[in-house]
Design an enzyme around this catalytic site. Sequence first.
Site, PDB file in Angstrom:
ATOM      1  N   GLY A  45       1.204  -1.424  -3.282  1.00 23.85           N
ATOM      2  CA  GLY A  45       0.015  -2.204  -3.578  1.00 23.85           C
ATOM      3  C   GLY A  45       0.432  -3.607  -3.946  1.00 23.85           C
ATOM      4  N   GLU A  46       0.038  -4.028  -5.118  1.00 25.69           N
ATOM      5  CA  GLU A  46       0.354  -5.391  -5.553  1.00 25.69           C
ATOM      6  C   GLU A  46       0.937  -5.280  -6.964  1.00 25.69           C
ATOM      7  OE1 GLU A  46       0.998  -9.132  -5.903  1.00 25.69           O
ATOM      8  OE2 GLU A  46      -0.437  -8.343  -7.366  1.00 25.69           O
ATOM      9  N   SER A  47       2.226  -5.622  -7.075  1.00 31.02           N
ATOM     10  CA  SER A  47       2.923  -5.302  -8.324  1.00 31.02           C
ATOM     11  C   SER A  47       2.416  -6.133  -9.503  1.00 31.02           C
ATOM     12  CB  SER A  47       4.437  -5.460  -8.153  1.00 31.02           C
ATOM     13  OG  SER A  47       4.768  -6.728  -7.654  1.00 31.02           O
ATOM     14  N   CYS A  77       7.366   0.771  -2.376  1.00 30.13           N
ATOM     15  CA  CYS A  77       7.004  -0.630  -2.217  1.00 30.13           C
ATOM     16  C   CYS A  77       6.720  -1.302  -3.570  1.00 30.13           C
ATOM     17  CB  CYS A  77       5.850  -0.752  -1.239  1.00 30.13           C
ATOM     18  SG  CYS A  77       5.822  -2.366  -0.448  1.00 30.13           S
ATOM     19  N   ARG A  97      10.695  -9.764  -4.127  1.00 32.27           N
ATOM     20  CA  ARG A  97       9.407  -9.442  -3.522  1.00 32.27           C
ATOM     21  C   ARG A  97       9.268 -10.146  -2.181  1.00 32.27           C
ATOM     22  NH1 ARG A  97       4.901 -10.627  -7.902  1.00 32.27           N
ATOM     23  NH2 ARG A  97       3.611  -9.766  -6.239  1.00 32.27           N
ATOM     24  N   ILE A 126       5.387  -3.375   4.581  1.00 27.40           N
ATOM     25  CA  ILE A 126       4.240  -4.280   4.424  1.00 27.40           C
ATOM     26  C   ILE A 126       4.538  -5.230   3.266  1.00 27.40           C
ATOM     27  CG2 ILE A 126       1.760  -4.456   4.017  1.00 27.40           C
ATOM     28  CD1 ILE A 126       1.543  -1.494   4.916  1.00 27.40           C
ATOM     29  N   ARG A 127       4.825  -6.483   3.604  1.00 26.36           N
ATOM     30  CA  ARG A 127       5.226  -7.456   2.569  1.00 26.36           C
ATOM     31  C   ARG A 127       6.202  -6.802   1.595  1.00 26.36           C
ATOM     32  NH1 ARG A 127      -0.039  -8.167   3.430  1.00 26.36           N
ATOM     33  NH2 ARG A 127      -0.781  -7.199   1.510  1.00 26.36           N
ATOM     34  N   HIS A 165       6.733   2.452   3.299  1.00 26.02           N
ATOM     35  CA  HIS A 165       5.572   3.306   2.986  1.00 26.02           C
ATOM     36  C   HIS A 165       5.664   4.651   3.711  1.00 26.02           C
ATOM     37  CE1 HIS A 165       3.031   0.357   0.854  1.00 26.02           C
ATOM     38  NE2 HIS A 165       3.741  -0.506   1.552  1.00 26.02           N
ATOM     39  N   GLU A 167       4.140   7.164   3.133  1.00 28.48           N
ATOM     40  CA  GLU A 167       2.822   7.826   3.155  1.00 28.48           C
ATOM     41  C   GLU A 167       1.970   7.361   4.335  1.00 28.48           C
ATOM     42  OE1 GLU A 167       3.681   5.333   1.371  1.00 28.48           O
ATOM     43  OE2 GLU A 167       1.993   4.001   0.918  1.00 28.48           O
TER      44      GLU A 167
HETATM   45  N1  GLN Z   1       4.389  -7.565  -1.903  1.00 30.61           N
HETATM   46  C1  GLN Z   1       3.822  -6.613  -2.802  1.00 30.61           C
HETATM   47  C2  GLN Z   1       4.199  -6.945  -4.233  1.00 30.61           C
HETATM   48  O1  GLN Z   1       5.012  -7.804  -4.434  1.00 30.61           O
HETATM   49  C3  GLN Z   1       4.275  -5.198  -2.480  1.00 30.61           C
HETATM   50  C4  GLN Z   1       3.728  -4.826  -1.128  1.00 30.61           C
HETATM   51  C5  GLN Z   1       3.395  -3.388  -0.980  1.00 30.61           C
HETATM   52  O2  GLN Z   1       3.395  -2.607  -1.934  1.00 30.61           O
HETATM   53  N2  GLN Z   1       3.040  -3.043   0.216  1.00 30.61           N
HETATM   54  O3  GLN Z   1       3.674  -6.376  -5.140  1.00 30.61           O
END
Ligand code: GLN
Length: 193
Positions: A45-47, A77, A97, A126-127, A165, A167
């Site tokens: 997700g987004e840390s 991730c 990141r 993903i990123r 990921h 999942e």
């Molecule tokens: N770039 C996101 C972060 O820094 C992590 C990306 C992800 O969990 N798919 O939180």
Amino acid sequence: MIGILALQGGVVEHAQLLRACGATVREVRTPAGLEGLDGLVLPGGESTTMTLGIAREGLAEPLRRFAASGRPLLATCAGLILLDRDHLGVLPIACERNAFGRQIRSFESDVTVAGLDDGPIRAVFIRAPRVTEIGPGPPGVEVVAEVDGAVVGVRSGAIEGYAFHPELTDDARIHERFVAAVAAAGGGARDAA
Ligand code: GLN
């Protein structure tokens, strides 16, 4: 019972896959939600958002205690980022990141994961972060997956973390192994809720 930290991010996909592997699953949003769990998933997700939620809910110390308890923990991730020195400090690692460029799009790669037989896993990034520093421990951390020289998978005892990921693909091997580890640890991942 396996918990999934559900403050933000890819909770549903982990839950579906864990259930498909026979586990019972609970979403975790508070310290009380961690009670009685046999295993835990920190999703992607987004840390930054997750870190704010962890602070708001008073979850940092309970999550550290869970990790230190030796129960299986799977982080993917952003979840991997949460484990590092600058976040929960569960593992003596540093993460960069968005380490594969600032691309919005994802990329996929075949990644060999140590201990997973039957060939490489199709990994979706993903990123994604990468692990830039390991140690010194304790606890000791081993590299279990790399892509183009970047560390994208680590393990320390019952804790495993991946930059990608697992999942999001049909390949359930990482989740199957995790559910088996929870059951083997005496956790009864497959018990009825
Ligand atoms: N770039 C996101 C972060 O820094 C992590 C990306 C992800 O969990 N798919 O939180």
